[in-house]
Each structure stands twice: as structure tokens, then as C-alpha cells.
Design a protein around this motif. Structure first.
Motif, short mmCIF file in Angstrom:
data_model
loop_
_atom_site.label_atom_id
_atom_site.label_comp_id
_atom_site.label_asym_id
_atom_site.label_seq_id
_atom_site.Cartn_x
_atom_site.Cartn_y
_atom_site.Cartn_z
N PHE A 36 13.54 15.49 8.89
CA PHE A 36 12.39 14.68 8.46
C PHE A 36 12.85 13.25 8.26
N ALA A 37 12.01 12.30 8.68
CA ALA A 37 12.30 10.88 8.47
C ALA A 37 11.00 10.11 8.30
N ARG A 38 11.07 9.09 7.48
CA ARG A 38 10.01 8.08 7.35
C ARG A 38 10.71 6.82 6.86
N ALA A 39 10.62 5.75 7.58
CA ALA A 39 11.40 4.55 7.30
C ALA A 39 10.78 3.66 6.23
N SER A 40 10.05 4.27 5.30
CA SER A 40 9.47 3.53 4.18
C SER A 40 9.10 4.53 3.11
N SER A 41 8.75 4.04 1.95
CA SER A 41 8.16 4.91 0.94
C SER A 41 6.74 5.27 1.37
N GLY A 42 6.11 6.20 0.66
CA GLY A 42 4.74 6.60 0.96
C GLY A 42 4.10 7.22 -0.26
N LEU A 43 2.79 7.11 -0.37
CA LEU A 43 2.06 7.68 -1.49
C LEU A 43 1.49 9.04 -1.13
N LEU A 44 1.35 9.89 -2.15
CA LEU A 44 0.77 11.21 -1.98
C LEU A 44 0.01 11.60 -3.23
N LEU A 45 -0.97 12.48 -3.08
CA LEU A 45 -1.69 13.01 -4.23
C LEU A 45 -0.84 14.07 -4.91
N ASN B 256 -1.37 -2.08 5.56
CA ASN B 256 -2.42 -2.63 4.71
C ASN B 256 -2.35 -4.14 4.83
N SER B 257 -3.34 -4.74 5.50
CA SER B 257 -3.32 -6.17 5.77
C SER B 257 -3.75 -7.02 4.58
N ASN B 258 -4.11 -6.40 3.47
CA ASN B 258 -4.38 -7.12 2.23
C ASN B 258 -3.05 -7.52 1.60
N PRO B 259 -2.77 -8.81 1.43
CA PRO B 259 -1.48 -9.20 0.86
C PRO B 259 -1.35 -8.91 -0.62
N ASN B 260 -2.45 -8.61 -1.31
CA ASN B 260 -2.39 -8.37 -2.76
C ASN B 260 -3.25 -7.18 -3.15
N ALA C 108 6.08 -4.20 -5.78
CA ALA C 108 5.70 -5.00 -6.95
C ALA C 108 6.34 -6.38 -6.87
N GLY C 109 5.53 -7.41 -7.14
CA GLY C 109 6.02 -8.76 -7.11
C GLY C 109 5.99 -9.42 -5.75
N THR C 110 5.55 -8.70 -4.73
CA THR C 110 5.49 -9.23 -3.37
C THR C 110 4.05 -9.40 -2.94
N ILE C 111 3.66 -10.60 -2.58
CA ILE C 111 2.31 -10.86 -2.07
C ILE C 111 2.41 -10.96 -0.56
N ALA C 112 2.21 -9.83 0.10
CA ALA C 112 2.33 -9.77 1.55
C ALA C 112 1.76 -8.45 2.04
N ALA C 113 1.29 -8.44 3.27
CA ALA C 113 0.87 -7.18 3.89
C ALA C 113 2.05 -6.21 3.90
N SER C 114 1.75 -4.91 3.85
CA SER C 114 2.82 -3.92 3.77
C SER C 114 2.52 -2.76 4.70
N THR C 115 3.59 -2.16 5.27
CA THR C 115 3.45 -1.08 6.24
C THR C 115 4.09 0.20 5.73
N ARG C 116 3.38 1.30 5.91
CA ARG C 116 3.96 2.63 5.72
C ARG C 116 4.37 3.15 7.09
N ALA C 117 5.62 3.55 7.23
CA ALA C 117 6.11 4.04 8.51
C ALA C 117 5.59 5.45 8.81
N ALA C 118 5.75 5.88 10.05
CA ALA C 118 5.30 7.20 10.46
C ALA C 118 6.18 8.29 9.88
N ASP C 119 5.56 9.43 9.54
CA ASP C 119 6.29 10.64 9.17
C ASP C 119 6.72 11.36 10.45
N VAL C 120 7.99 11.69 10.55
CA VAL C 120 8.52 12.35 11.75
C VAL C 120 9.28 13.60 11.33
N ALA C 121 8.78 14.76 11.73
CA ALA C 121 9.40 16.03 11.35
C ALA C 121 9.60 16.88 12.60
N GLY C 122 10.70 17.62 12.66
CA GLY C 122 10.98 18.45 13.83
C GLY C 122 11.98 19.56 13.54
#
Length: 428
Positions: free
Chosen positions: A37-46, A78-82, A264-278
Motif C-alpha cells: 500500500f502507498a499514498r504519497a500524502s496524508s489523507g482524511l477518513l471517517l 483542493n484548489s481553495n488556498p484556505n 496548518a499554517g499554510t495558505i495554499a491549494a493542497s493535494t491528496r495523492a492516490a491510494d495504491v494497493a496491490g
């Protein structure tokens, strides 16, 4: 790809007698030791309460909700910087850096609003807004990003906003939340009729709602859009509400994905990378086998874009077999590609968005078969190509047709099970 720390389970799923216990590749909250499993960023979940959001570190699988199924999504920005509303000032009209009210100087239909600063609720950072007064007409309290978002003709954008009542003196559900985009051309004139707004969702104390709007394709000449959201009240109601707002998210795509927050503390658009499992296949498993899993699709596949549930391939897109949700709906079909030529089988079952279902994919020298929810078995004759791996939540190894949904449990049987067994294992 980074392997999980789970344990390889072997158990009987309660299927027909005489079927050997499968290898549990995905279980509630864990992956087998052979699954990568790999994802090159953090990610949110319920979380397990199904209401509060949690963060998973980079390369950590996300097991979502009470069922703790594996959440698999493609990359989204997410293209919203804030989206955190950072910089909101208590007791002011400042709702965060880059945010403004439609009418910051005057009340709207008898209502006033005041920023109460930043807070966190339901695991999401956001802003509190106090709204008070008696409406003299239907009232709309608007909030908008100051800077437009760059776009292109033909783009499909989805925007969303989370909200809840932190406290309210009014009747339950009298306030509603909606989100919108306003397409613009190079001269900043409106295109496509101005504001394109979501269906409003009711706001209530103790419940987090999400308003979502998926726009039609942006028209010729559109190269940007403004984005924001609004809180609405009917005429003739007395209001004293504290509203929580979080994670306004404009994302390029035909549907919404999980929330994406800037650090936190960064005003910029942010990307969640793809989840890759195999999972790597042995020679015996490549020759024949059966996969039986539970899946959940939050939404139908958009027009022109399949959603892959499972794919087995040789490391290329040209040789593979799989199970996918066909573009433009919720029809699950088997797929076979050999030397770059793809064949799609008949519909094995039509499912419902937001409702889990069971499906099976089996293969041997005679071909591949698929079964959904105990229905009729659909087959594609012809020996499958040489296979070396299983990809979870993908239709192709190039990440071109991702699931954007959940898998689990997922079991691998070492033989091609009989059609009757496939129907029994996918029923219920």
C-alpha cells in the motif's frame, strides 16, 4: 510501494460447505502481510462513529467508518488556498485570509453576522459564525473566496462545504447550506448564466452536513470561476445561531472526494495523492483463482469514466482481467484485455450508490466470470493473459480508472469456484 503491518488471515467466510478457507487480503481494519500500500500524502477518513474525520499519515491505509472498509481514492487537489479558514478574527467580519462576505457592511433581510474565530468540530478545522435577528424576507448570507480559481473550457468541477449548528435557538432545519461556482471569462464577465448553486442541505445541532455541487462542463471562453457558499433562512423567523463551517473544497472532478486540507499554517491549494494497493500473484494463483469482496461506491461512475473495482494484470495495461463499474452508471461488468484488445462482458449486476454489495471475479484457462449480489453469472470465454499481480480499486495500472470507494473484506480463493458457489458467496 510500502507493505502494511497487518497479518495474513485465513478463515471461512460462511460460504458453501466444501470450499477451502480463503486468504483474507483485506479485512476490517487490516491488510494481509503480502498486500502493498502507498499514498504519497496524508489523507482524511471517517472514524468508526461515521461522523468525525481523522487523519491518516502518508502510506497509511484508510479504514473508514464502522465497517472499517479500505478507502481507495484517486489524487485530488483542493484548489481553495484556505480551507481551514485560518486568520478568522473573533468579533469581526474577518472570516479568514482570502475570504469575504457578500455584504459585509449591511445585514441581510434583518440578519447580522459576526465571526467568532476558529475552532475544530467533527475532526475538521473551521470557523464559527454567529447569525442573529428576525428575517424580514428570505435571507441569504453569502461567503466567497476573493481570488478566482483558474479553469479551462470543458472542465468538470465539484465544490463542497461542511457545516453544522454549534448552537441554535430556532427550529431544527430552518437554516440551510449550499455551495456554488460562478464561471467567468477572460474579462471577468459571467458565463453559463452566473451562479451555479447546489441543492441546499439542512443544518442541525450535533450533525455535520455536506453541501455538494457538481458543475456541468465549463463553457467555451470560461477560464476561471469564483467559488463560495451561503447560509439561507426563510422569511419570518427569529434567529440566534452559531454556525460551524469547514473545508470548502473546489476540486477538478465530476464528484466530490474526501476532504483535503492544507497543512496548518499554510495558505495554499493542497493535494491528496492516490491510494495504491496491490498483491503479487504466484504462478498457481495466476493460472486460476477467485476473488470475493464487499464494495461500496459513494456515487455512480461519471460519463466517460469507468471505476475499477479489481484488476489482475502483467504490469501493463494491455494484458489484464478485471471487474469495474461501467462509465455513466452503476453497472458492474467483467473485462478482459489481451495484447491491447479489450473485451467487456455483460452486466453482472446493477448496484446502488452508497450501499455496500458483494461481488466475485473468477478465472481459469476457460475464461473469466463475474457475479454480483447472487445474480446470474456473466462470463468472458478465452484464457486470461499471463498475470502477475492484483490491483485493488483500479481498472488499469496507470491509475486511469480508480474506484473512489471502499473495499472490504476481500478474499482470494486458490481455485476457480463453481458458479453456484459464486452466487452463494455474494448473496446477502
Amino acid at each position: 510501494m510500502i507493505g502494511s503491518t497487518g497479518v495474513l488471515h485465513s478463515y471461512d467466510q460462511g460460504g458453501p460447505a466444501g470450499i477451502a478457507s480463503p486468504n483474507a487480503l483485506v479485512s476490517a481494519g487490516s491488510l494481509a502481510s503480502g498486500v502493498t500500500f502507498a499514498r504519497a500524502s496524508s489523507g482524511l477518513l471517517l472514524g468508526t462513529d461515521g461522523a468525525s474525520w481523522q487523519s491518516a499519515a502518508a502510506d497509511a491505509p484508510r479504514f473508514q467508518g464502522a465497517s472499517r472498509r479500505l478507502l481507495l481514492e484517486g489524487a485530488r487537489t483542493n484548489s481553495n488556498p484556505n480551507s481551514r479558514f485560518e486568520g478568522a478574527q473573533n468579533g469581526s467580519g474577518n472570516y479568514g485570509t482570502g475570504w469575504t462576505a457578500f455584504d459585509p457592511a449591511t445585514p441581510t433581510a434583518g440578519l447580522s453576522r459576526t465571526c467568532l474565530g476558529n475552532t475544530t468540530m467533527f475532526g475538521l478545522p473551521g470557523v464559527l459564525v454567529q447569525i442573529a435577528g428576525t428575517t424580514t424576507a428570505a435571507a441569504v448570507m453569502g461567503f466567497q473566496l476573493n481570488a478566482p480559481i483558474n479553469a479551462n473550457p470543458g472542465d468538470l468541477w465539484t465544490t463542497s462545504i461542511h457545516g453544522a449548528m454549534a448552537s441554535s435557538s430556532g427550529a431544527a432545519g430552518q437554516a440551510s447550506l449550499s455551495t456554488y461556482i460562478r464561471p467567468k471569462d477572460a474579462s471577468f464577465a459571467d458565463t453559463q448564466g452566473g451562479i451555479l448553486r447546489s441543492v441546499p442541505v439542512a443544518l442541525a445541532v450535533g450533525a455535520l452536513a455536506r453541501a455538494i455541487h457538481s458543475s456541468p462542463a465549463l463553457a467555451a471562453g470560461t477560464n476561471r470561476f469564483q467559488s463560495g457558499f451561503s447560509i439561507s433562512y426563510p422569511a419570518g423567523v427569529t434567529v440566534n445561531d452559531t454556525v460551524f463551517l469547514a473545508c470548502h473544497q473546489p476540486e477538478l472532478g465530476a464528484f466530490a472526494s474526501s476532504p483535503v486540507l492544507s497543512p496548518a499554517g499554510t495558505i495554499a491549494a493542497s493535494t491528496r495523492a492516490a491510494d495504491v494497493a496491490g498483491f503479487a500473484l504466484s504462478g498457481a494463483a495466476a493460472a486460476q483463482g477467485t476473488l470475493v469482496g464487499t464494495f461500496l461506491l459513494p456515487q455512480a461512475a461519471p460519463a466517460g469514466a469507468d471505476q475499477g473495482l479489481l484488476t489482475l494484470d502483467d504490469g501493463t495495461a494491455g494484458n489484464r482481467i478485471g471487474l469495474r463499474n461501467a462509465a455513466g452508471g452503476l453497472a458492474i461488468v467483467p473485462v478482459r484485455a489481451a495484447s491491447g484488445v479489450e473485451t467487456v462482458g455483460g452486466t453482472a449486476g446493477t448496484v446502488s450508490a452508497g450501499t455496500s454489495f458483494k461481488a466475485a471475479l473468477a478465472w481459469d484457462a476457460g475464461g473469466i466470470v463475474a457475479c454480483v449480489a447472487g445474480g446470474a453469472v456473466q462470463s468472458l470465454p478465452g484464457a486470461p493473459p499471463a498475470l502477475t499481480r492484483i490491483l485493488f480499486g483500479q481498472g488499469r495500472g496507470d491509475l486511469a480508472s480508480l474506484l473512489f470507494g471502499e473495499i472490504g473484506p476481500l478474499n482470494l480463493h486458490s481455485t476457480r469456484l463453481a458458479d453456484s458457489s459464486l452466487q452463494a458467496l455474494t448473496s446477502g
